[in-house]
Enzyme design. Structure first.
Site, PDB file in Angstrom:
ATOM      1  N   ASN A  10       0.863  -1.182   0.000  1.00 48.62           N
ATOM      2  CA  ASN A  10       0.000   0.000   0.000  1.00 48.62           C
ATOM      3  C   ASN A  10       0.901   1.233   0.000  1.00 48.62           C
ATOM      4  O   ASN A  10       1.502   1.558   1.017  1.00 48.62           O
ATOM      5  CB  ASN A  10      -0.891  -0.038   1.257  1.00 48.62           C
ATOM      6  N   TRP A  11       0.974   1.887  -1.141  1.00 54.42           N
ATOM      7  CA  TRP A  11       1.904   3.014  -1.262  1.00 54.42           C
ATOM      8  C   TRP A  11       1.367   4.298  -0.619  1.00 54.42           C
ATOM      9  O   TRP A  11       2.090   5.290  -0.531  1.00 54.42           O
ATOM     10  CB  TRP A  11       2.215   3.280  -2.742  1.00 54.42           C
ATOM     11  N   LYS A  12       0.114   4.290  -0.266  1.00 52.04           N
ATOM     12  CA  LYS A  12      -0.515   5.481   0.360  1.00 52.04           C
ATOM     13  C   LYS A  12      -0.271   6.734  -0.486  1.00 52.04           C
ATOM     14  O   LYS A  12      -0.188   6.644  -1.709  1.00 52.04           O
ATOM     15  CB  LYS A  12      -0.002   5.650   1.787  1.00 52.04           C
ATOM     16  N   HIS A  94      -9.273   0.932   5.021  1.00 54.92           N
ATOM     17  CA  HIS A  94      -7.989   1.129   5.699  1.00 54.92           C
ATOM     18  C   HIS A  94      -8.202   2.056   6.893  1.00 54.92           C
ATOM     19  O   HIS A  94      -9.009   2.981   6.839  1.00 54.92           O
ATOM     20  CB  HIS A  94      -6.966   1.726   4.722  1.00 54.92           C
ATOM     21  N   GLU A  96      -6.635   4.451   7.975  1.00 53.29           N
ATOM     22  CA  GLU A  96      -6.452   5.886   7.692  1.00 53.29           C
ATOM     23  C   GLU A  96      -7.707   6.461   7.040  1.00 53.29           C
ATOM     24  O   GLU A  96      -8.039   7.638   7.244  1.00 53.29           O
ATOM     25  CB  GLU A  96      -5.202   6.088   6.816  1.00 53.29           C
ATOM     26  N   GLU A 166      -5.284  -5.307  10.671  1.00 53.10           N
ATOM     27  CA  GLU A 166      -4.217  -4.337  10.887  1.00 53.10           C
ATOM     28  C   GLU A 166      -4.469  -3.583  12.197  1.00 53.10           C
ATOM     29  O   GLU A 166      -5.238  -2.596  12.204  1.00 53.10           O
ATOM     30  CB  GLU A 166      -4.189  -3.322   9.751  1.00 53.10           C
ATOM     31  N   GLY A 172       2.647   1.771  10.804  1.00 54.57           N
ATOM     32  CA  GLY A 172       3.590   2.876  10.650  1.00 54.57           C
ATOM     33  C   GLY A 172       4.322   3.247  11.929  1.00 54.57           C
ATOM     34  O   GLY A 172       4.984   4.280  12.003  1.00 54.57           O
ATOM     35  N   SER A 212       3.590  -2.699  10.381  1.00 53.62           N
ATOM     36  CA  SER A 212       5.036  -2.742  10.552  1.00 53.62           C
ATOM     37  C   SER A 212       5.657  -4.093  10.193  1.00 53.62           C
ATOM     38  O   SER A 212       6.568  -4.564  10.883  1.00 53.62           O
ATOM     39  CB  SER A 212       5.428  -2.323  11.975  1.00 53.62           C
ATOM     40  N   GLY A 233       2.898  -1.349   4.307  1.00 56.65           N
ATOM     41  CA  GLY A 233       2.932   0.081   4.033  1.00 56.65           C
ATOM     42  C   GLY A 233       4.358   0.526   3.750  1.00 56.65           C
ATOM     43  O   GLY A 233       4.879   0.372   2.641  1.00 56.65           O
ATOM     44  N   GLY A 234       5.021   1.068   4.769  1.00 56.15           N
ATOM     45  CA  GLY A 234       6.352   1.666   4.609  1.00 56.15           C
ATOM     46  C   GLY A 234       7.339   0.804   3.830  1.00 56.15           C
ATOM     47  O   GLY A 234       8.044   1.299   2.941  1.00 56.15           O
TER      48      GLY A 234
HETATM   49  C1  PEP Z   1      -0.610  -0.165   6.182  1.00 57.31           C
HETATM   50  O1  PEP Z   1      -0.687   1.034   5.969  1.00 57.31           O
HETATM   51  O2  PEP Z   1      -1.523  -0.898   5.786  1.00 57.31           O
HETATM   52  C2  PEP Z   1       0.542  -0.663   6.915  1.00 57.31           C
HETATM   53  C3  PEP Z   1       0.507  -1.882   7.353  1.00 57.31           C
HETATM   54  O3  PEP Z   1       1.585   0.205   7.082  1.00 57.31           O
HETATM   55  P1  PEP Z   1       3.038  -0.158   7.715  1.00 57.31           P
HETATM   56  O4  PEP Z   1       3.495  -1.429   7.077  1.00 57.31           O
HETATM   57  O5  PEP Z   1       3.890   1.009   7.374  1.00 57.31           O
HETATM   58  O6  PEP Z   1       2.831  -0.322   9.188  1.00 57.31           O
END
Ligand code: PEP
Length: 251
Positions: A10-12, A94, A96, A166, A172, A212, A233-234
């Protein structure tokens, strides 16, 4: 039953067009037959991403979609628009979107239903805030998110759903949930699907963990019984980390 693992990035709201092209060109080198790989670039980069990955097994998916078919919804993206650029799956719910854009269970169930009715597959995200976990409410909350968001779908429709658990406090933050916390929640989620749709569906449905996931913890998380891969994500924003996570799912 062996379920094929998924690693979805997920590049957000990251990556310009040039940056996306560079990363996608690196991602094309990833070799695996055992993992379904997906990436969710921003809307402005979807068209290009689809054409670059035309002959690749990596699927390009959307980060969000509107629940109405078309009309006066300035700034929104419809299912038809996504399909017209070759996108057939999306992320819904998500944390966010829930938190910053006030997407509640009723909006999300409408989006899920509309997407599935119009042949889009979905990754449906659920997860509790730390405060809910500290109060011991996390199982109840997850149950409600699933019942309210997904259980309006029938048995055929639910086959097009992937769930991503999640925990919000792990997204994050660099703070991953403990393995036992992940496994017990995934098992709980699978049981909800068993009770509602029966054992075939509950054995088939893929439940991803997100929060994470990094190259150094991916393998142990993916080896948990009820974990069928990850939403990343990251670590999906650079080739070597994302590739290492895909390879961890490959085993
Ligand atoms: C996400 O945004 O779905 C996520 C899991 O982010 P991260 O891996 O950065 O925690």
């Amino acid at each position: 039953m062996k379920r094929k693992k998924i690693v979805a990035g997920n590049w957000k709201m990251n990556m310009t067009l040039d940056e996306s092209v560079n990363l996608i060109n690196e991602l094309k080198q990833i070799s695996t037959n055992d993992v379904d790989i997906k990436i969710a670039p921003s809307f402005t980069n979807l068209n290009k991403a689809v054409s670059l990955l035309d002959s690749s097994k990596i699927e390009v998916i959307g980060q969000n979609v509107h629940s109405e078919q078309r009309g006066a919804f300035t700034g929104e993206i419809s299912i038809e628009m996504l399909k017209s650029v070759g996108v057939y799956s999306i992320i819904i719910g998500h944390s966010e979107r829930r938190k910053y854009f006030n997407e509640n269970d009723s909006i999300l169930s409408k989006k899920a239903k509309m997407a599935i009715d119009n042949s889009l597959n979905i990754i449906f995200c659920i997860g509790e805030e730390l405060s809910e976990r500290e109060k011991g409410n996390h199982f109840e909350l997850i149950k409600n998110q699933i019942i309210n968001g997904l259980f309006g779908l029938d048995k055929d429709q639910i086959k097009n759903v992937v769930v991503a658990y999640e925990p919000v406090w792990a997204i994050g933050t660099g703070k991953t949930a403990e393995n036992y916390q992940i496994q017990e929640m995934h098992e709980f989620i699978r049981k909800l699907f068993n009770d509602k749709y029966g054992s075939d569906i509950s054995h088939q449905i893929r439940i991803l963990y997100g929060g994470s996931v990094k190259p150094n913890n991916a393998e142990e998380i993916f080896s948990l019984n009820d974990v069928d891969g990850g939403l990343i994500g990251g670590a999906s924003l650079n080739f070597s980390d994302f590739n290492a996570i895909v390879q961890a799912a490959n085993g």
